[in-house]
Write a protein that holds these residues in place. Sequence first.
Motif, mmCIF file in Angstrom:
data_model
loop_
_atom_site.group_PDB
_atom_site.id
_atom_site.type_symbol
_atom_site.label_atom_id
_atom_site.label_comp_id
_atom_site.label_asym_id
_atom_site.label_seq_id
_atom_site.Cartn_x
_atom_site.Cartn_y
_atom_site.Cartn_z
ATOM 1 N N ARG A 168 54.194 75.839 1.054
ATOM 2 C CA ARG A 168 52.913 76.122 0.394
ATOM 3 C C ARG A 168 52.926 77.496 -0.265
ATOM 4 O O ARG A 168 52.399 77.667 -1.364
ATOM 5 N N ARG B 24 53.769 64.446 -5.513
ATOM 6 C CA ARG B 24 53.634 62.990 -5.412
ATOM 7 C C ARG B 24 53.693 62.377 -6.804
ATOM 8 O O ARG B 24 53.060 62.866 -7.736
ATOM 9 N N ARG C 260 39.491 59.507 -8.447
ATOM 10 C CA ARG C 260 39.078 59.766 -7.069
ATOM 11 C C ARG C 260 40.254 60.087 -6.161
ATOM 12 O O ARG C 260 40.126 60.844 -5.185
ATOM 13 N N LEU D 181 43.432 61.273 -7.228
ATOM 14 C CA LEU D 181 44.407 62.225 -7.743
ATOM 15 C C LEU D 181 44.311 63.575 -7.029
ATOM 16 O O LEU D 181 43.236 64.014 -6.633
ATOM 17 N N LYS D 182 45.499 64.238 -6.913
ATOM 18 C CA LYS D 182 45.579 65.585 -6.374
ATOM 19 C C LYS D 182 46.201 66.504 -7.421
ATOM 20 O O LYS D 182 46.831 66.042 -8.370
ATOM 21 N N SER D 183 46.049 67.805 -7.218
ATOM 22 C CA SER D 183 46.457 68.763 -8.254
ATOM 23 C C SER D 183 47.957 68.777 -8.505
ATOM 24 O O SER D 183 48.399 69.102 -9.599
ATOM 25 N N ASN D 184 48.768 68.438 -7.496
ATOM 26 C CA ASN D 184 50.222 68.472 -7.688
ATOM 27 C C ASN D 184 50.808 67.076 -7.906
ATOM 28 O O ASN D 184 51.987 66.839 -7.654
ATOM 29 N N ASP D 185 49.974 66.145 -8.387
ATOM 30 C CA ASP D 185 50.434 64.787 -8.673
ATOM 31 C C ASP D 185 51.058 64.701 -10.059
ATOM 32 O O ASP D 185 50.713 65.469 -10.972
ATOM 33 N N HIS E 63 40.872 65.975 -14.840
ATOM 34 C CA HIS E 63 41.891 66.585 -13.987
ATOM 35 C C HIS E 63 42.861 67.397 -14.857
ATOM 36 O O HIS E 63 43.993 66.971 -15.104
ATOM 37 N N VAL F 185 46.531 68.046 -13.531
ATOM 38 C CA VAL F 185 47.396 66.933 -13.135
ATOM 39 C C VAL F 185 48.361 66.594 -14.257
ATOM 40 O O VAL F 185 47.961 66.430 -15.413
#
Length: 669
Positions: A210, A550, A622, A624-628, A657, A660
């Motif tokens: 991290r 991811r 809904r 999705l994440k920031s590092n996708d 996003h 992303v």
Amino acid sequence: MTDLLMTTLISTPIKDPVPVFLMILGIMLIAPLLFEKIRLPGIVGLILAGVVVGPNGLGLLARDNTIVLLGTVGLLFLMFMAGLETSLDDMKYNADKAVIFGLATFLVPMVLGTGAMMAIGYDLLPAVLVASCFASHTLLALPVASKLGIMRSQVMTTTLGGTLITNILALLVLAVVVRAHEGNLTLQFWLFLIPSLIIYTFLILWGLPRLGRWFFQRFGHDEGAEFTFVLASLFVVSYAAELIQIEPIIGAFLAGVAITQLIPQLSPLMNRIQFIGNTLFVPFFLISVGMLVNPMILIQEPRSLVVSGVMVTVALGSKFIPAWGAGKLFGFNFDNIMVMFGLSVAQAASTLAAITVAYNIELVDQLTVNGTIAMILVTCVASPWVTAQWGQKIKPGEATTQNPKTGTIGDRVLVPVANPRTEDNLLQLAILLAKSAKGTLLPLHILLEQNSTISPEDKTRQNQLLSTAEMIAHAAVTNVTPIGRIDESIDKGIARVAEEQQASVIVCGWKGYSTYEENLFGGVIDKIVNRSSVPVLVSRFPLPIEHTGRVFIAFTTQQTYASSFKQSIELAKSLATELKATLQLLHVVAVRGATVELTGLELPPDTPILKVRGNFVRQVSRLLKSNDLLVLNGTVEQKTQLFSLLGHAPEAIARSHPQVAMIIAYFPQ
């Protein structure tokens, strides 16, 4: 008189830093080349060269503080790179088999090794430490397995997971034995070690990735800062291991396991780490180990031959027994069993590290060091030979197959470069595709032909952009052919070059939105997609591509019927593998009761497939994440609209996003 002078010259080590460094560089250059010519590992050549020039050989070099310092750095770097090759994700595949094999290939060598060494006169602590060297192993034959195309086979994932377990346990045994030898193995030690080791391991494996991700996001544009951060992490973690009273090599190994999650295997940063380590730091360590060996002991002390013979025999036998037993339990055939044995028998990195530490604290003598070198020589020769002989007999069906259409997508990757701020991520994507297929990168810059002539400034800028692309490709050891062109339009120029250069895929950048005019008349990307006869990857990377945690591929029921659907899945699988990211599928069902069977995708067994009903944009947004890295399947059926099948879904997702990354993959029908 002459003989006396020669004896004096030879017995007096060189002190001047320049000839000392020159001699070491000469050894680094010549020794591996000579030994590889006779089909022996270069590692053996470096160790034996250290024997020849060291204080127990010709006496040309002294094992002084400088050699010890650089050797220690090399030792930590060696363990760090061993950690880089060990991924926690390997435990996800065949986890039960990996645990069983890992424990077996640790316990059998520990029992046999301890008994054998005590039988020839060793005390308990030295015997246990030498046995821990038998238990650990180095995946020296991994490149052989990679060339044979069996890296994703069941036997490989089992062996890789088992390697992580046995190496960590062996290093913990080393830490305990060292403390016991120093007389500090008390109840207070255990009460301090166990909690501190748990906290330390958690902070490294959870906190360091991290911290690294945050650093790379903030300063990823500076390649020097990235490399320095990795080195600083290695030495900070190693020093922290000393503070909790365990060996620094354990910290170096854990640092590698943690950092490997952030660095794609084919990235320029990984290439720099491996290059610096393998060509400078690690050879220093190997040469310094050779300086510990005293070949005269073989003559002066016949027991040295006994020690060497016992160590070689136990090393081979104690690795074959668990491979055979576990293989029979898992139902593996003899070819798979021999591959497990071939991969796990090599003794190099962890063994050298442990013996060096033990010798420095006078826990073992030079007889043991000599025996270790003999064991390394035999196992390093046997390991790649056994793996090659039986690995080639593994049937193709036992390894993960590759879609023939996507297997060549990286043969000739065409990537237009126009914006210095965004070309780096596009190039990194193109490099991953090209390098994974051992293909060629084709960076392209087009100057538009206007009514007036092309200015010298435009030509200079074109050369600068192509030179930058070429430099980045060379840093990643990728074949590259830069192309500068003058054409009447961008889209026509790209399509023409793709045909002329026989490109296998085109990688284009996308700003994340379309203007009203582009939606009405079609933009440059629309025209490239419509003109292209090869796949086009429309890409958007607001953050560095190596931060991908991811790969998230979303699709509708209608898309599963398209001929390009499986190609999109294969692309997502390949990207997840190269970026060391997890893979997840999202199936959005618009009509109640609509079902479709997802068959023949050859996904990893633990790949999550989520099925939801509702609006595509809302459901994707809904989850999705920031590092996708979001992968969508495009279509070219409607010529005047860029994202015809999904409507404006990609743009809506990109606006909601902005951090992303996205790839919309268009495959020709």
